[in-house]
Design an enzyme around this catalytic site. Sequence first.
Site, PDB file in Angstrom:
ATOM      1  N   ALA A 193       0.849  -1.177   0.000  1.00  0.00           N
ATOM      2  CA  ALA A 193       0.000   0.000   0.000  1.00  0.00           C
ATOM      3  C   ALA A 193       0.890   1.234   0.000  1.00  0.00           C
ATOM      4  O   ALA A 193       2.000   1.201   0.526  1.00  0.00           O
ATOM      5  CB  ALA A 193      -0.854  -0.014   1.257  1.00  0.00           C
ATOM      6  N   GLN A 199       1.431   5.367   1.084  1.00  0.00           N
ATOM      7  CA  GLN A 199       1.106   6.152   2.277  1.00  0.00           C
ATOM      8  C   GLN A 199      -0.139   7.008   2.025  1.00  0.00           C
ATOM      9  O   GLN A 199      -0.213   7.706   1.011  1.00  0.00           O
ATOM     10  CB  GLN A 199       2.294   7.064   2.622  1.00  0.00           C
ATOM     11  N   ARG A 202       4.370   6.814   9.287  1.00  0.00           N
ATOM     12  CA  ARG A 202       5.196   5.761   8.703  1.00  0.00           C
ATOM     13  C   ARG A 202       4.896   4.415   9.384  1.00  0.00           C
ATOM     14  O   ARG A 202       4.821   3.384   8.740  1.00  0.00           O
ATOM     15  CB  ARG A 202       6.666   6.153   8.893  1.00  0.00           C
ATOM     16  N   PRO A 250       8.663  -0.318   4.173  1.00  0.00           N
ATOM     17  CA  PRO A 250      10.080  -0.176   4.502  1.00  0.00           C
ATOM     18  C   PRO A 250      10.780  -1.532   4.338  1.00  0.00           C
ATOM     19  O   PRO A 250      10.466  -2.487   5.058  1.00  0.00           O
ATOM     20  CB  PRO A 250      10.084   0.286   5.963  1.00  0.00           C
ATOM     21  N   ASP A 306      13.640  -3.027   4.898  1.00  0.00           N
ATOM     22  CA  ASP A 306      14.396  -3.790   5.908  1.00  0.00           C
ATOM     23  C   ASP A 306      13.447  -4.467   6.905  1.00  0.00           C
ATOM     24  O   ASP A 306      13.623  -5.636   7.248  1.00  0.00           O
ATOM     25  CB  ASP A 306      15.367  -2.866   6.651  1.00  0.00           C
ATOM     26  N   SER A 350      15.895  -5.808  -1.244  1.00  0.00           N
ATOM     27  CA  SER A 350      16.744  -5.025  -2.168  1.00  0.00           C
ATOM     28  C   SER A 350      17.596  -4.022  -1.398  1.00  0.00           C
ATOM     29  O   SER A 350      18.624  -3.564  -1.906  1.00  0.00           O
ATOM     30  CB  SER A 350      15.882  -4.313  -3.207  1.00  0.00           C
ATOM     31  N   ASP A 410      20.357   2.881  -3.184  1.00  0.00           N
ATOM     32  CA  ASP A 410      21.091   3.997  -2.573  1.00  0.00           C
ATOM     33  C   ASP A 410      22.572   3.936  -2.969  1.00  0.00           C
ATOM     34  O   ASP A 410      23.203   4.959  -3.230  1.00  0.00           O
ATOM     35  CB  ASP A 410      20.972   3.929  -1.042  1.00  0.00           C
ATOM     36  N   THR A 411      23.107   2.715  -3.008  1.00  0.00           N
ATOM     37  CA  THR A 411      24.506   2.541  -3.419  1.00  0.00           C
ATOM     38  C   THR A 411      24.686   2.990  -4.869  1.00  0.00           C
ATOM     39  O   THR A 411      25.664   3.674  -5.204  1.00  0.00           O
ATOM     40  CB  THR A 411      24.923   1.058  -3.230  1.00  0.00           C
ATOM     41  N   ARG A 463      22.845   5.195  -6.423  1.00  0.00           N
ATOM     42  CA  ARG A 463      22.737   6.664  -6.441  1.00  0.00           C
ATOM     43  C   ARG A 463      24.042   7.304  -5.964  1.00  0.00           C
ATOM     44  O   ARG A 463      24.516   8.295  -6.530  1.00  0.00           O
ATOM     45  CB  ARG A 463      21.579   7.113  -5.543  1.00  0.00           C
ATOM     46  N   HIS A 479      33.825   2.553  -6.538  1.00  0.00           N
ATOM     47  CA  HIS A 479      33.487   1.472  -5.606  1.00  0.00           C
ATOM     48  C   HIS A 479      33.187   2.091  -4.239  1.00  0.00           C
ATOM     49  O   HIS A 479      34.096   2.545  -3.549  1.00  0.00           O
ATOM     50  CB  HIS A 479      34.636   0.466  -5.533  1.00  0.00           C
ATOM     51  N   HIS A 504      17.643   1.152   4.450  1.00  0.00           N
ATOM     52  CA  HIS A 504      17.266   1.836   3.202  1.00  0.00           C
ATOM     53  C   HIS A 504      16.313   2.943   3.648  1.00  0.00           C
ATOM     54  O   HIS A 504      15.110   2.740   3.777  1.00  0.00           O
ATOM     55  CB  HIS A 504      16.574   0.858   2.248  1.00  0.00           C
TER      56      HIS A 504
HETATM   57  N1  LIG Z   1      13.216  -0.959  -2.212  1.00  0.00           N
HETATM   58  C1  LIG Z   1      13.336   0.116  -2.972  1.00  0.00           C
HETATM   59  O1  LIG Z   1      14.428   0.597  -3.229  1.00  0.00           O
HETATM   60  C2  LIG Z   1      12.072   0.738  -3.522  1.00  0.00           C
HETATM   61  C3  LIG Z   1      12.114   1.728  -4.485  1.00  0.00           C
HETATM   62  C4  LIG Z   1      10.909   2.240  -4.973  1.00  0.00           C
HETATM   63  C5  LIG Z   1       9.715   1.783  -4.458  1.00  0.00           C
HETATM   64  N2  LIG Z   1       9.725   0.818  -3.503  1.00  0.00           N
HETATM   65  C6  LIG Z   1       8.503   0.300  -2.894  1.00  0.00           C
HETATM   66  O2  LIG Z   1       7.910  -0.661  -3.735  1.00  0.00           O
HETATM   67  C7  LIG Z   1       6.538  -0.784  -3.383  1.00  0.00           C
HETATM   68  C8  LIG Z   1       5.693  -0.755  -4.632  1.00  0.00           C
HETATM   69  O3  LIG Z   1       5.775   0.537  -5.237  1.00  0.00           O
HETATM   70  P1  LIG Z   1       4.945   0.855  -6.555  1.00  0.00           P
HETATM   71  O4  LIG Z   1       5.328   2.220  -6.974  1.00  0.00           O
HETATM   72  O5  LIG Z   1       5.069  -0.263  -7.501  1.00  0.00           O
HETATM   73  O6  LIG Z   1       3.464   0.869  -5.947  1.00  0.00           O
HETATM   74  P2  LIG Z   1       2.105   0.653  -6.753  1.00  0.00           P
HETATM   75  O7  LIG Z   1       1.018   1.203  -5.883  1.00  0.00           O
HETATM   76  O8  LIG Z   1       2.261   1.122  -8.147  1.00  0.00           O
HETATM   77  O9  LIG Z   1       1.958  -0.945  -6.802  1.00  0.00           O
HETATM   78  C9  LIG Z   1       1.644  -1.726  -5.680  1.00  0.00           C
HETATM   79  C10 LIG Z   1       0.911  -2.953  -6.186  1.00  0.00           C
HETATM   80  O10 LIG Z   1       0.724  -3.842  -5.078  1.00  0.00           O
HETATM   81  C11 LIG Z   1      -0.545  -4.457  -5.282  1.00  0.00           C
HETATM   82  N3  LIG Z   1      -1.046  -5.008  -4.019  1.00  0.00           N
HETATM   83  C12 LIG Z   1      -1.523  -4.345  -2.940  1.00  0.00           C
HETATM   84  N4  LIG Z   1      -1.911  -5.230  -2.001  1.00  0.00           N
HETATM   85  C13 LIG Z   1      -1.675  -6.464  -2.493  1.00  0.00           C
HETATM   86  C14 LIG Z   1      -1.856  -7.785  -1.987  1.00  0.00           C
HETATM   87  N5  LIG Z   1      -2.382  -7.998  -0.779  1.00  0.00           N
HETATM   88  N6  LIG Z   1      -1.502  -8.801  -2.772  1.00  0.00           N
HETATM   89  C15 LIG Z   1      -0.974  -8.611  -4.003  1.00  0.00           C
HETATM   90  N7  LIG Z   1      -0.772  -7.387  -4.528  1.00  0.00           N
HETATM   91  C16 LIG Z   1      -1.124  -6.334  -3.784  1.00  0.00           C
HETATM   92  C17 LIG Z   1      -1.431  -3.347  -5.830  1.00  0.00           C
HETATM   93  O11 LIG Z   1      -2.581  -3.860  -6.477  1.00  0.00           O
HETATM   94  C18 LIG Z   1      -0.463  -2.634  -6.784  1.00  0.00           C
HETATM   95  O12 LIG Z   1      -0.545  -3.163  -8.101  1.00  0.00           O
HETATM   96  C19 LIG Z   1       6.255   0.372  -2.400  1.00  0.00           C
HETATM   97  O13 LIG Z   1       6.286  -0.120  -1.092  1.00  0.00           O
HETATM   98  C20 LIG Z   1       7.412   1.315  -2.637  1.00  0.00           C
HETATM   99  O14 LIG Z   1       7.697   2.107  -1.515  1.00  0.00           O
HETATM  100  C21 LIG Z   1      10.866   0.288  -3.050  1.00  0.00           C
END
Ligand SMILES: NC(=O)c1ccc[n+]([C@@H]2O[C@H](COP(=O)([O-])OP(=O)(O)OC[C@H]3O[C@@H](n4cnc5c(N)ncnc54)[C@H](O)[C@@H]3O)[C@@H](O)[C@H]2O)c1
Length: 359
Positions: free
Chosen positions: A122, A124, A130, A163, A165, A185, A190-191, A193, A210, A217
């Site tokens: 989901a 925010q 948070r 989040p 971690d 991931s 961040d690395t 970037r 390096h 994160h």
């Molecule tokens: N780790 C990283 O470096 C990094 C970087 C960017 C984004 N993210 C994170 O990745 C996540 C996804 O971001 P996004 O932009 O793709 O969001 P988004 O809203 O575009 O996609 C989320 C998807 O999850 C699906 N979903 C929700 N509940 C679900 C469930 N119970 N079962 C199956 N699917 C479900 C939704 O239908 C949607 O398609 C977020 O938490 C975001 O913060 C992480």
Amino acid sequence: MSKTVDPASPQPEGAPAEAPRSRPGGRPTGEPSMAREPDYQTGRPTKVAIVGTGMVGSTFAYTLLLSGIASEIVLVDANHERAEGEAMDLNHAVPFAHPTKICAGDYADCQGAAITVIAAGAGQRPGETRLELVRRNAAIFGQIVPKVAEANPEGIIVVATNPVDVLTYVTLDLAGLPANRVFGSGTILDTARFRYMLSEHLGVDPRSVHAYIIGEHGDSEVPVWSLANVAGMRLPTFCAENGIALGPDTMERIFRQTRDAAYEIISRKGATYYAVAAGLMRIAEAILRDQNTVLSISSLITDYYGIDDVCLSLPTVVSRRGIERVLRLDLSPHEARGVRKSADVLRQTIDSLKEPPGN
Ligand SMILES: NC(=O)c1ccc[n+]([C@@H]2O[C@H](COP(=O)([O-])OP(=O)(O)OC[C@H]3O[C@@H](n4cnc5c(N)ncnc54)[C@H](O)[C@@H]3O)[C@@H](O)[C@H]2O)c1
């Protein structure tokens, strides 16, 4: 109304109207396979499942398709229509890319995947804290992870949802898989970037820089300046030799731009997904190709500068088996304090998940 016949594919007389399309393996196309599809060269499975096909999940699928390293990509989302639409759109890119089977599926279709990437979650809500978001995403993971682990007890799970971690820790708990096969991931993005920002300042290819971001994160992440180098030259030496200024203000600016990049991008375009998808692709490649690549990913850390039982990022050797080993960097006292603080922040969030809502 008479049925429209596509003149490009005439049906022989007497043939069933919906004859199943099959391929040499005997399985109809357009449906997920239930068995591991081995890579024809290595004999290893190269099926990848993606749970959550929003911006991050679908961009990762696209990156994976263009790379050609997956034989099959299964897309799972609570919004099944969305997953179907993504599968259709991606399939139409196959003629420009590599033979890859792409389909929308259910959790059972994660069976046989070498890797399941979870990018479901989901976003925010306005006014939501948070911690409230963490609770909601942890609850979503409670629905997802046991089903993935049940369908695919032999596979690797990579968490991308934020989040990251805390959710990696939650996933470890829910999946019941060995710790070397569950990771996040983490700071891979961040690395990247950090290396990019440094490369701009140092005037060299980011691939020749390096340097690592470790810890959370997020806001408490730590730049490891003491070990950053170009061609084995520590940055003070490299900069002195090349007439480049790298004072505390510049270092602070480079780190701030690294740490706050997501905020800057989100304020302009609403989300970040290209770079994280490329990072997920790099993780998938390290696994599928058994590369023993060093990547800053989030995993369960024990006995490191007093840190125990939290997931955070350190440079980690990643292979076909998942995590081979975590590289325990020798940090400066300042960096060690930073990573301990990062662990404290993460521990507090993990502990707060155990408290009843409203506390
Ligand atoms: N780790 C990283 O470096 C990094 C970087 C960017 C984004 N993210 C994170 O990745 C996540 C996804 O971001 P996004 O932009 O793709 O969001 P988004 O809203 O575009 O996609 C989320 C998807 O999850 C699906 N979903 C929700 N509940 C679900 C469930 N119970 N079962 C199956 N699917 C479900 C939704 O239908 C949607 O398609 C977020 O938490 C975001 O913060 C992480």
